[in-house]
Every structure is written in C-alpha cells, then in structure tokens.
Write a protein that holds these residues in place. Structure first.
Motif, PDB file in Angstrom:
ATOM      1  N   ARG A  72      74.628 -79.269  22.914  1.00 49.02           N
ATOM      2  CA  ARG A  72      73.335 -79.650  23.471  1.00 49.02           C
ATOM      3  C   ARG A  72      72.770 -78.521  24.324  1.00 49.02           C
ATOM      4  O   ARG A  72      71.586 -78.209  24.270  1.00 49.02           O
ATOM      5  CB  ARG A  72      73.476 -80.924  24.305  1.00 49.02           C
ATOM      6  CG  ARG A  72      72.160 -81.559  24.628  1.00 49.02           C
ATOM      7  CD  ARG A  72      72.300 -82.915  25.323  1.00 49.02           C
ATOM      8  NE  ARG A  72      73.380 -83.723  24.785  1.00 49.02           N
ATOM      9  CZ  ARG A  72      74.328 -84.300  25.539  1.00 49.02           C
ATOM     10  NH1 ARG A  72      74.316 -84.159  26.840  1.00 49.02           N
ATOM     11  NH2 ARG A  72      75.269 -85.030  24.990  1.00 49.02           N
ATOM     12  N   GLN A  73      73.606 -77.894  25.114  1.00 51.20           N
ATOM     13  CA  GLN A  73      73.171 -76.785  25.964  1.00 51.20           C
ATOM     14  C   GLN A  73      72.690 -75.612  25.115  1.00 51.20           C
ATOM     15  O   GLN A  73      71.691 -74.980  25.415  1.00 51.20           O
ATOM     16  CB  GLN A  73      74.312 -76.344  26.883  1.00 51.20           C
ATOM     17  CG  GLN A  73      73.957 -75.264  27.842  1.00 51.20           C
ATOM     18  CD  GLN A  73      73.021 -75.742  28.924  1.00 51.20           C
ATOM     19  OE1 GLN A  73      72.894 -76.926  29.181  1.00 51.20           O
ATOM     20  NE2 GLN A  73      72.339 -74.829  29.567  1.00 51.20           N
ATOM     21  N   GLN A  76      69.229 -76.191  23.698  1.00 52.15           N
ATOM     22  CA  GLN A  76      68.139 -76.233  24.656  1.00 52.15           C
ATOM     23  C   GLN A  76      67.746 -74.869  25.185  1.00 52.15           C
ATOM     24  O   GLN A  76      66.852 -74.775  26.014  1.00 52.15           O
ATOM     25  CB  GLN A  76      68.501 -77.131  25.843  1.00 52.15           C
ATOM     26  CG  GLN A  76      68.583 -78.586  25.485  1.00 52.15           C
ATOM     27  CD  GLN A  76      68.988 -79.432  26.668  1.00 52.15           C
ATOM     28  OE1 GLN A  76      69.360 -78.932  27.718  1.00 52.15           O
ATOM     29  NE2 GLN A  76      68.925 -80.725  26.495  1.00 52.15           N
TER      30      GLN A  76
END
Length: 143
Positions: A72-73, A76
């Motif tokens: 997820r990081q 993003q």
C-alpha cells in the motif's frame, strides 16, 4: 560449555538481520522478530516444539501484516514529473505572438520557448497567460 537455547535463537535473529540490512527485504526482519520471540519462549522454559511454533507464528503473522502495508505504501508514492513532463500543465507568458505556425514565443519556467497554438484558429498576443498542453520537440503547444 553448554549454550542455552535462547542464546541460539538470538544468534539466529542476528543472522537473519544481516540479509535484512543487505537486501532490504522486510521478510528477513519478520523472521528475525520470530527468532527473538523463539528466544523469549526458550527463556521462559518452553520446549523446542513451543519455541518453533512461536517462531513460525510470529514470523508468518509479521509477514501477513507487513507485506500488505508495504504494498500500500509503495502504491501511494507520488509520481514526480521531470523533464518535459514537468512542463505540461504549467502556465507560460506569451512573448511573441503565438498562432498555429509555430513561430511564436513564450516564457516558460524562466526560459524562452518556441510555441504554437493547439487550436489552429486561436492566436495569443504578448503578455497573455497560456497553458502548456504538450511539448512537441522544442515547441510548447499552448491554449
């Protein structure tokens, strides 16, 4: 000289920490954390089966939690435009009359660029602000 089981687990944790630092793969960190948990289980008097189960459970739980967070990081991260991509969408000031011929000039990012109008029927006079739609070679396409 007899070494306690918890010491072996700590040695294993350090050994798993080395590839973590060298490869930056978080999985090795989770295995090292599992080895530390195994050392704690050994220090508390747990048998070898309990120690191995604690190692496996903590390692798998760590990977199950950290991997989705890392993905997820990574997704993003902002896209940093560079080169001509960084100029698209910026405003420029017309320096010499701009039309579809490509003989006009604009001041874009502190530099003078040749420019042409996106719409063949549209012209811009000196002093007007225009938006840069595209860069075609060394020519700014504006509207």
């Amino acid at each position: 000289m007899d070494i306690d089981a918890w010491v072996w687990w700590l040695i294993g944790a350090v050994a798993l920490g080395i590839p973590l630092v060298v490869t930056a793969m978080p999985e090795f960190g989770m295995f090292a954390a599992g080895a530390v948990a195994g050392a704690i289980a050994a220090a508390l008097g747990g048998g070898i089966v309990i120690q191995v189960l604690v190692f496996v459970l903590v390692s798998v739980a760590g990977i199950a939690v950290v991997r989705p967070l890392a993905a997820r990081q990574r997704a993003q991260r902002p896209h940093l435009a560079s080169g001509i991509d960084a100029l698209k969408g910026r405003q420029a000031v017309v320096v010499a009359r701009v039309d579809a011929s490509g003989e006009g000039r604009v001041k874009l990012a502190g530099e003078i660029w040749s420019a042409r109008s996106l719409d063949a029927e549209q012209t811009f006079e000196p002093g007007q602000s225009v938006d840069v739609v595209d860069i075609d070679g060394a020519t700014a396409v504006v509207m």
